[in-house]
Design an enzyme around this catalytic site. Structure first.
Site, PDB file in Angstrom:
ATOM      1  N   HIS A  98      31.146  76.318 -40.957  1.00  0.00           N
ATOM      2  CA  HIS A  98      30.175  75.755 -41.905  1.00  0.00           C
ATOM      3  C   HIS A  98      30.454  76.356 -43.284  1.00  0.00           C
ATOM      4  O   HIS A  98      30.832  77.521 -43.396  1.00  0.00           O
ATOM      5  CB  HIS A  98      28.744  76.083 -41.450  1.00  0.00           C
ATOM      6  CG  HIS A  98      27.718  75.325 -42.235  1.00  0.00           C
ATOM      7  ND1 HIS A  98      27.325  75.725 -43.497  1.00  0.00           N
ATOM      8  CD2 HIS A  98      27.040  74.189 -41.965  1.00  0.00           C
ATOM      9  CE1 HIS A  98      26.440  74.846 -43.958  1.00  0.00           C
ATOM     10  NE2 HIS A  98      26.243  73.906 -43.052  1.00  0.00           N
ATOM     11  N   GLU A 100      28.570  77.484 -45.440  1.00  0.00           N
ATOM     12  CA  GLU A 100      27.810  78.703 -45.728  1.00  0.00           C
ATOM     13  C   GLU A 100      28.494  79.922 -45.114  1.00  0.00           C
ATOM     14  O   GLU A 100      28.329  81.047 -45.589  1.00  0.00           O
ATOM     15  CB  GLU A 100      26.368  78.547 -45.213  1.00  0.00           C
ATOM     16  CG  GLU A 100      25.590  77.605 -46.118  1.00  0.00           C
ATOM     17  CD  GLU A 100      24.417  76.904 -45.455  1.00  0.00           C
ATOM     18  OE1 GLU A 100      24.009  77.302 -44.352  1.00  0.00           O
ATOM     19  OE2 GLU A 100      23.918  75.929 -46.053  1.00  0.00           O
ATOM     20  N   GLU A 168      31.176  67.698 -44.570  1.00  0.00           N
ATOM     21  CA  GLU A 168      30.012  68.115 -45.341  1.00  0.00           C
ATOM     22  C   GLU A 168      30.439  68.542 -46.748  1.00  0.00           C
ATOM     23  O   GLU A 168      30.852  69.701 -46.945  1.00  0.00           O
ATOM     24  CB  GLU A 168      29.331  69.308 -44.653  1.00  0.00           C
ATOM     25  CG  GLU A 168      28.826  68.999 -43.261  1.00  0.00           C
ATOM     26  CD  GLU A 168      27.677  69.936 -42.890  1.00  0.00           C
ATOM     27  OE1 GLU A 168      26.572  69.438 -42.661  1.00  0.00           O
ATOM     28  OE2 GLU A 168      27.891  71.154 -42.868  1.00  0.00           O
ATOM     29  N   GLY A 174      21.972  70.474 -48.970  1.00  0.00           N
ATOM     30  CA  GLY A 174      20.712  71.000 -49.490  1.00  0.00           C
ATOM     31  C   GLY A 174      20.392  70.577 -50.913  1.00  0.00           C
ATOM     32  O   GLY A 174      19.477  71.119 -51.531  1.00  0.00           O
TER      33      GLY A 174
HETATM   34  P1  PGA Z   1      21.221  69.686 -45.393  1.00  0.00           P
HETATM   35  O1  PGA Z   1      22.299  70.652 -44.696  1.00  0.00           O
HETATM   36  O2  PGA Z   1      20.977  68.536 -44.442  1.00  0.00           O
HETATM   37  O3  PGA Z   1      20.020  70.541 -45.588  1.00  0.00           O
HETATM   38  O4  PGA Z   1      21.824  69.217 -46.673  1.00  0.00           O
HETATM   39  C1  PGA Z   1      23.336  70.138 -43.918  1.00  0.00           C
HETATM   40  C2  PGA Z   1      24.162  71.274 -43.356  1.00  0.00           C
HETATM   41  O5  PGA Z   1      24.317  72.295 -44.017  1.00  0.00           O
HETATM   42  O6  PGA Z   1      24.662  71.165 -42.218  1.00  0.00           O
END
Ligand code: PGA
Length: 250
Positions: A98, A100, A168, A174
């Site tokens: 991911h 993050e 993504e 977000g």
């Molecule tokens: P989000 O996050 O739907 O809050 O934009 C998606 C993700 O990080 O998998």
């Protein structure tokens, strides 16, 4: 286009305490038992509540997943969780790479690749996340960046049943901003060319209002949902959008 039903996956990130997590999943399971939604549902809660969530969804068909795993099966890695542990807790899937984790923990494509191999070793399906930054997007490099991340993050032994790819865009996560539909379609087509018959999810600001449109895009086989997966009504609206997306595709 990959075979099978669409996959609606909820990535709870670092959210969810026992009482709320259990209540949400009990209600979700209840809804699933009463309606044939025509898609697969997966919830990926924090590791601390996996067992409680697993109990709440037992027998409903809702799948359970982890949010990350260590590449090793066991050992001196304080604070880490192995793919085998996730499997033992009832998971069928694990999210790896991911953005993050790539950004916040410095995970490189080679680290992600090792985690994918770990997931397969444990018998889990790996959901590999890839996506371009705002800068790459602005300079028109989305496709190039994503294709390169994919080839470096996925081991050669990938087969359709052990791999899910989640596109993504980092800037869309977000943010409340979706890419243009044509942009999503273009990147998904490129991923599909590279990993034929693999399920490809779109993730980044998916909600109950835009899900049907996103799910109707060619080569979009499901969605990975962050914020909206924490709210039962919103997540349920996304699950129900599967039916509407089939209408839009006609
Ligand atoms: P989000 O996050 O739907 O809050 O934009 C998606 C993700 O990080 O998998």
């Amino acid at each position: 286009m990959s075979p099978g039903r669409k996959l609606i996956a909820g990535n709870w990130k670092m959210n969810g305490l026992r009482a709320d997590a259990t209540a949400l999943c009990r209600e979700l399971a209840q809804k699933v038992r009463m309606t044939d939604i025509g898609c697969e549902l997966l919830v990926c809660p924090p590791a601390t509540v996996l067992t409680f969530v697993g109990n709440a969804i037992a027998g409903s068909g809702i799948l359970l997943g982890g949010q990350d795993c260590h590449a090793a099966a066991a050992g001196p890695f304080t604070g880490s969780i192995s793919a085998e542990m996730l499997k033992d807790a009832g998971c069928t899937h694990v999210i790896v790479g991911h953005s993050e984790r790539r950004r916040g923990y410095g995970e490189r494509n080679s680290d992600v690749r090792a985690k994918v191999a770990a997931a397969w070793r444990a018998g889990l399906i790996a959901i590999v996340c890839i996506g371009e930054t705002a800068e790459d997007h602005e300079s028109g490099k989305a496709r190039e960046v994503v294709v390169s991340q994919l080839s470096r993050s996925v081991p050669d032994e990938a087969i359709a049943i052990n791999l899910v790819v989640a596109y993504e865009p980092v800037w869309a996560i977000g943010s409340g901003h979706l890419p243009e539909i044509a942009e999503i379609a273009e990147v998904h087509a490129a991923i599909s060319e590279q990993q034929p018959s693999t399920r490809i999810l779109y993730g980044g600001s998916v909600n109950g209002r835009n899900a049907a449109e996103v799910l109707a895009i060619p080569n979009v086989d499901g969605v990975l949902v962050g914020g909206a997966s924490l709210h039962l009504d919103e997540f349920w609206a996304i699950a129900n959008a599967c039916g509407q997306s089939l209408e839009l595709q006609r």
